[in-house]
Design a protein around this motif. Structure first.
Motif, PDB file in Angstrom:
ATOM      1  N   ALA A 347       0.839  -1.204   0.000  1.00  0.00           N
ATOM      2  CA  ALA A 347       0.000   0.000   0.000  1.00  0.00           C
ATOM      3  C   ALA A 347       0.871   1.251   0.000  1.00  0.00           C
ATOM      4  O   ALA A 347       0.549   2.241  -0.666  1.00  0.00           O
ATOM      5  CB  ALA A 347      -0.922   0.003   1.216  1.00  0.00           C
ATOM      6  N   VAL A 348       1.971   1.205   0.731  1.00  0.00           N
ATOM      7  CA  VAL A 348       2.918   2.334   0.729  1.00  0.00           C
ATOM      8  C   VAL A 348       3.388   2.608  -0.693  1.00  0.00           C
ATOM      9  O   VAL A 348       3.457   3.757  -1.139  1.00  0.00           O
ATOM     10  CB  VAL A 348       4.136   2.042   1.644  1.00  0.00           C
ATOM     11  CG1 VAL A 348       5.207   3.114   1.452  1.00  0.00           C
ATOM     12  CG2 VAL A 348       3.709   1.998   3.107  1.00  0.00           C
ATOM     13  N   GLY A 349       3.710   1.544  -1.432  1.00  0.00           N
ATOM     14  CA  GLY A 349       4.153   1.694  -2.819  1.00  0.00           C
ATOM     15  C   GLY A 349       3.079   2.246  -3.726  1.00  0.00           C
ATOM     16  O   GLY A 349       3.329   3.132  -4.542  1.00  0.00           O
ATOM     17  N   VAL A 350       1.857   1.732  -3.589  1.00  0.00           N
ATOM     18  CA  VAL A 350       0.728   2.217  -4.406  1.00  0.00           C
ATOM     19  C   VAL A 350       0.486   3.695  -4.136  1.00  0.00           C
ATOM     20  O   VAL A 350       0.193   4.468  -5.063  1.00  0.00           O
ATOM     21  CB  VAL A 350      -0.553   1.401  -4.104  1.00  0.00           C
ATOM     22  CG1 VAL A 350      -1.771   2.024  -4.789  1.00  0.00           C
ATOM     23  CG2 VAL A 350      -0.386  -0.049  -4.569  1.00  0.00           C
ATOM     24  N   THR A 358      -1.547   6.062   3.272  1.00  0.00           N
ATOM     25  CA  THR A 358      -1.264   4.748   3.848  1.00  0.00           C
ATOM     26  C   THR A 358      -2.014   4.568   5.160  1.00  0.00           C
ATOM     27  O   THR A 358      -2.489   3.466   5.471  1.00  0.00           O
ATOM     28  CB  THR A 358       0.249   4.577   4.092  1.00  0.00           C
ATOM     29  OG1 THR A 358       0.946   4.716   2.845  1.00  0.00           O
ATOM     30  CG2 THR A 358       0.557   3.213   4.685  1.00  0.00           C
ATOM     31  N   LEU A 359      -2.146   5.644   5.936  1.00  0.00           N
ATOM     32  CA  LEU A 359      -2.881   5.580   7.196  1.00  0.00           C
ATOM     33  C   LEU A 359      -4.341   5.213   6.952  1.00  0.00           C
ATOM     34  O   LEU A 359      -4.929   4.404   7.690  1.00  0.00           O
ATOM     35  CB  LEU A 359      -2.792   6.923   7.923  1.00  0.00           C
ATOM     36  CG  LEU A 359      -3.558   7.039   9.244  1.00  0.00           C
ATOM     37  CD1 LEU A 359      -3.014   6.044  10.260  1.00  0.00           C
ATOM     38  CD2 LEU A 359      -3.480   8.465   9.790  1.00  0.00           C
ATOM     39  N   ILE A 360      -4.933   5.778   5.899  1.00  0.00           N
ATOM     40  CA  ILE A 360      -6.334   5.477   5.579  1.00  0.00           C
ATOM     41  C   ILE A 360      -6.483   4.026   5.133  1.00  0.00           C
ATOM     42  O   ILE A 360      -7.326   3.278   5.643  1.00  0.00           O
ATOM     43  CB  ILE A 360      -6.855   6.442   4.493  1.00  0.00           C
ATOM     44  CG1 ILE A 360      -6.882   7.875   5.031  1.00  0.00           C
ATOM     45  CG2 ILE A 360      -8.250   6.014   4.019  1.00  0.00           C
ATOM     46  CD1 ILE A 360      -7.207   8.926   3.997  1.00  0.00           C
ATOM     47  N   THR A 361      -5.664   3.606   4.150  1.00  0.00           N
ATOM     48  CA  THR A 361      -5.735   2.221   3.675  1.00  0.00           C
ATOM     49  C   THR A 361      -5.427   1.246   4.806  1.00  0.00           C
ATOM     50  O   THR A 361      -6.125   0.244   4.991  1.00  0.00           O
ATOM     51  CB  THR A 361      -4.736   1.996   2.524  1.00  0.00           C
ATOM     52  OG1 THR A 361      -5.127   2.772   1.393  1.00  0.00           O
ATOM     53  CG2 THR A 361      -4.695   0.520   2.119  1.00  0.00           C
ATOM     54  N   GLY A 362      -4.358   1.533   5.560  1.00  0.00           N
ATOM     55  CA  GLY A 362      -3.951   0.641   6.640  1.00  0.00           C
ATOM     56  C   GLY A 362      -5.006   0.498   7.714  1.00  0.00           C
ATOM     57  O   GLY A 362      -5.170  -0.583   8.301  1.00  0.00           O
ATOM     58  N   SER A 363      -5.746   1.568   7.981  1.00  0.00           N
ATOM     59  CA  SER A 363      -6.812   1.506   8.988  1.00  0.00           C
ATOM     60  C   SER A 363      -7.925   0.566   8.523  1.00  0.00           C
ATOM     61  O   SER A 363      -8.470  -0.217   9.317  1.00  0.00           O
ATOM     62  CB  SER A 363      -7.374   2.905   9.260  1.00  0.00           C
ATOM     63  OG  SER A 363      -6.374   3.740   9.812  1.00  0.00           O
TER      64      SER A 363
END
Length: 458
Positions: A347-350, A358-363
């Motif tokens: 996700a960091v790469g995307v 990344t905080l939003i996706t990771g959550s």
């Protein structure tokens, strides 16, 4: 046959730090590399994995107690401990499915290569345990060994496709040319980042927010240096854990060390893998002209990126907070906290290193994985009992890594439905993300082709 299975079990039990160097050495020799060069590649990988183990151990031994203290400090009551992948992988390898999982996963890879359904040549044998976990859980849920093997095959096939789809990110953002990540943790949550990125790109003001280590360093000077960022995060975690001054400062220095040491140990893995990857790619392209192949490797290679390390530390308190708000959650995140980078690395790469996105996706990722892990407690506990790792009556276990895998959950529910609503919601959301990823991948490939044509015209 029994002797062969015993040998395979012994080989697997050596662990990734010993097993993978041997595999890489054998692969390098089969590709025609000189003995010395092949041996150096294998040893470099072993050094890297030992180093990663030491750094993760530093995180586990210091962050896990802090996480537990945070939970107690904020009155968060969870009665089942997340044992993490270090606890889940041994019990998976001890299952009846595991030894068959390796040849099944290899056979699926070969079949997909022959049928041109993937370009990933997977040499990451150790992480076949992710596919084996799915098969073992399906086997326990359905009572069918055949369906268990089918679970292994389907998870493996999906992982190889994920490797294909996100190879442009691995090359473009992480700079790992010719390498893919058909990994059972990084892979199954990567598709969630694609629609999130698409949506955020279309929201005014929000689309322009970008926090990444490089920008932080430019904006805040020395205060934005990765070591200082890691130290600040460690201090914040120590404060939330209600540590004394000594404990807070010690944790700050330890996390500063983690954020600096992780990229250094990853360099050793890359030093061992890249020569083999380049040789393999050259051999395959010589034999199969006009074809492009990716070498499938462990996503530990991605953990050296500063944004991945920063996000990993950020998600320690965030994951604890999310665990507190997931309805009906019984699991205290613990064993997988030090390896949270595996969940969000792609996700960091995307997101191009954007920590805000990344905080939003990771959550979303952590909410989903914690919810799924709760649904899998019974089956996960049964796996541990079968492996002889639980002898106390009434004891239960769980894990976020694999225990919270949407692939394992969806396949298990399809073959043995116990929660129709859960299957419908998780299945629909996840399939939507996968469809978005498929079309996003097509666009990425088209852009690569266009860039290639532009370069040729120049």
């Amino acid at each position: 046959m029994e002797t062969l299975l015993s040998f395979v079990q012994y080989f697997v039990d050596l662990g990734a730090a010993v097993m993978l160097p041997i595999v890489i050495f054998i692969v390098a020799k089969c590709l025609g590399q000189p003995f010395g060069k092949a041996l150096k590649s294998g040893i470099s990988i072993g050094i890297g994995f030992i180093g990663i183990g030491l750094v993760i151990g530093l995180m586990l031994n210091n962050l896990a107690p802090a996480a537990k203290a945070m939970s107690a400090n904020f009155g968060i009551s969870m009665n089942i401990i997340d044992i993490g992948w270090p606890g889940s992988s041994p019990m998976t390898w001890a299952s009846s499915i595991a030894l068959v999982a390796i040849p099944v996963a290899i056979a699926v890879n070969i079949l997909m290569l022959v049928l041109k359904l993937t370009r990933v040549v997977n040499i990451d044998i150790w992480n076949i345990w992710h596919f084996a976990f799915t098969g073992a859980i399906v086997n326990i849920a359905t009572g069918s060994y055949t369906l268990g093997i089918l679970g292994v095959a389907l998870h493996a096939a999906y992982a190889y496709k994920i490797g294909d789809w996100f190879a442009p990110v691995t090359e473009k953002y992480f700079g790992l040319e010719g390498i893919a990540m058909p990994h059972g943790t990084t892979g199954w949550f990567a598709p969630i980042s694609v629609p999130v990125n698409w949506i955020l790109d279309r929201i005014p003001v929000i689309k322009d927010i970008d926090f990444n280590p490089e920008q932080l360093e430019k904006r805040f000077g020395t205060l934005g240096d990765p070591a200082i960022v890691g130290g600040i995060m460690g201090v914040i975690i120590g404060i939330l854990a209600d540590y004394n001054i000594r404990g807070i400062l010690t944790l700050g220095i330890q996390m500063a060390a983690v954020i600096i040491l992780m990229p250094q140990v990853v360099k050793h893995i890359m030093a061992g893998l890249l020569p083999v990857s380049e040789t393999a790619k050259a051999v395959l392209q010589k034999k199969f002209k006009n074809s492009t192949f990716y070498i499938g490797l462990d996503c530990a290679l991605l953990l050296g990126d500063p944004a991945v390390v920063a996000a990993s530390l950020l998600f320690i308190p965030v994951t604890i907070f999310i665990a507190a708000i997931v309805p009906g959650n019984q699991i205290l995140p613990f064993g997988d906290l030090p390896t949270i980078g595996f969940f969000i690395a792609m996700a960091v790469g995307v997101h191009g290193g954007n920590l805000f996105r990344t905080l939003i996706t990771g959550s979303i990722v952590m909410f989903m994985t914690i919810w799924i892990s709760n649904q899998m407690i019974g089956l996960h506990t049964a796996l541990a009992v079968n492996a002889g790792q639980i002898t106390t009556a009434g004891a239960q276990i769980a894990s976020l890594d694999q225990g919270g895998s949407p692939i394992t959950y969806i396949l298990t529910q399809i073959m043995h439905t116990t929660n129709v609503t859960g299957l419908a919601i998780i299945g629909a959301c996840y399939i939507f993300c996968v469809i978005c990823t498929y079309f996003w991948h097509k666009k990425q490939v088209a852009e690569q082709v266009q860039e290639g044509n532009v370069a040729l015209n120049k």
